[in-house]
Design an enzyme around this catalytic site. Structure first.
Site, PDB file in Angstrom:
ATOM      1  N   ASP A   1      -7.222 -24.652  38.281  1.00 45.06           N
ATOM      2  CA  ASP A   1      -5.777 -24.919  38.277  1.00 45.06           C
ATOM      3  C   ASP A   1      -5.472 -26.299  38.850  1.00 45.06           C
ATOM      4  O   ASP A   1      -4.614 -27.017  38.331  1.00 45.06           O
ATOM      5  CB  ASP A   1      -5.019 -23.865  39.090  1.00 45.06           C
ATOM      6  CG  ASP A   1      -5.004 -22.504  38.428  1.00 45.06           C
ATOM      7  OD1 ASP A   1      -5.144 -22.431  37.189  1.00 45.06           O
ATOM      8  OD2 ASP A   1      -4.838 -21.505  39.154  1.00 45.06           O
TER       9      ASP A   1
ATOM     10  N   LYS B   1      -6.208 -13.326  41.572  1.00 39.93           N
ATOM     11  CA  LYS B   1      -6.952 -14.547  41.883  1.00 39.93           C
ATOM     12  C   LYS B   1      -7.593 -14.542  43.267  1.00 39.93           C
ATOM     13  O   LYS B   1      -8.620 -15.175  43.475  1.00 39.93           O
ATOM     14  CB  LYS B   1      -6.056 -15.783  41.730  1.00 39.93           C
ATOM     15  CG  LYS B   1      -5.711 -16.079  40.287  1.00 39.93           C
ATOM     16  CD  LYS B   1      -4.893 -17.337  40.174  1.00 39.93           C
ATOM     17  CE  LYS B   1      -4.607 -17.660  38.719  1.00 39.93           C
ATOM     18  NZ  LYS B   1      -3.995 -18.978  38.580  1.00 39.93           N
TER      19      LYS B   1
END
Length: 179
Positions: free
Chosen positions: A79, A43
């Protein structure tokens, strides 16, 4: 081929095991892949290889979605949106005090999202330095942590930590079980 699926679009979800992050990001462009989900541990590693980051991904410092529009790759972090939505299914977060346990990537996304939604977030983390860094980077409070993984807890199965004691009593909620 006509559009398929519930949304009427013709796309397929395929998982790739990635070892070469720069090569994988270049492959998105070369193969014309429309979008890509990114999981740990990549990420943060994908960021230098993208053309643009949206504001949320930049603030969090992590990308979980890459969008390819005509070869221009933009990174997003959704997220935090998911975390805030999950909290809002239980309660409105604006004005609430929230204790966040952890300082990893998911905690960083939650901390950012909850702060943006108006919550007062306090970070607690086993490794104090990592928790302090997260709190400082997002302008949050750091509530504490252990500095060494070898330290032992003062809690036991029969004695909960003081945070679990009723605020109007010096007895813990399960003191009836103590002999």
């Amino acid at each position: 081929m006509p559009p398929t699926g519930a949304l009427g679009i013709d796309y397929t979800f395929v998982c790739f095991g990635v070892q070469d992050v720069p090569g994988a990001v270049q492959s998105i462009r070369a193969l014309g892949v429309r979008g890509m989900n990114v999981s740990m541990p990549h990420k943060q590693a994908v960021i230098p290889h993208l053309d643009h980051l949206d504001e949320t991904a930049r603030a969090i410092g992590a990308v979980n979605t890459i969008n390819n529009i005509d070869g221009v790759l933009t990174g997003y972090n959704t997220d935090c949106i998911g975390a805030v939505r999950a909290f809002r299914e239980v309660t409105e977060v604006a004005g609430k005090r929230i204790a966040l346990l952890g300082a990893g990537g998911a905690a960083r996304a939650m901390a950012y999202g909850l702060r943006e939604a108006g919550a007062s977030v306090t970070v607690f983390n086993r490794t104090a330095a990592r928790g302090e860094e997260l709190a400082a980077s997002l302008g949050l409070r750091f509530g504490g942590g252990r500095t060494s993984a070898r330290q032992t807890s003062t809690c036991s199965p029969t004695r909960p930590p003081p945070a679990f004691a009723h605020p109007m009593s010096t007895r813990s909620p399960d003191s009836s079980r103590h002999t």
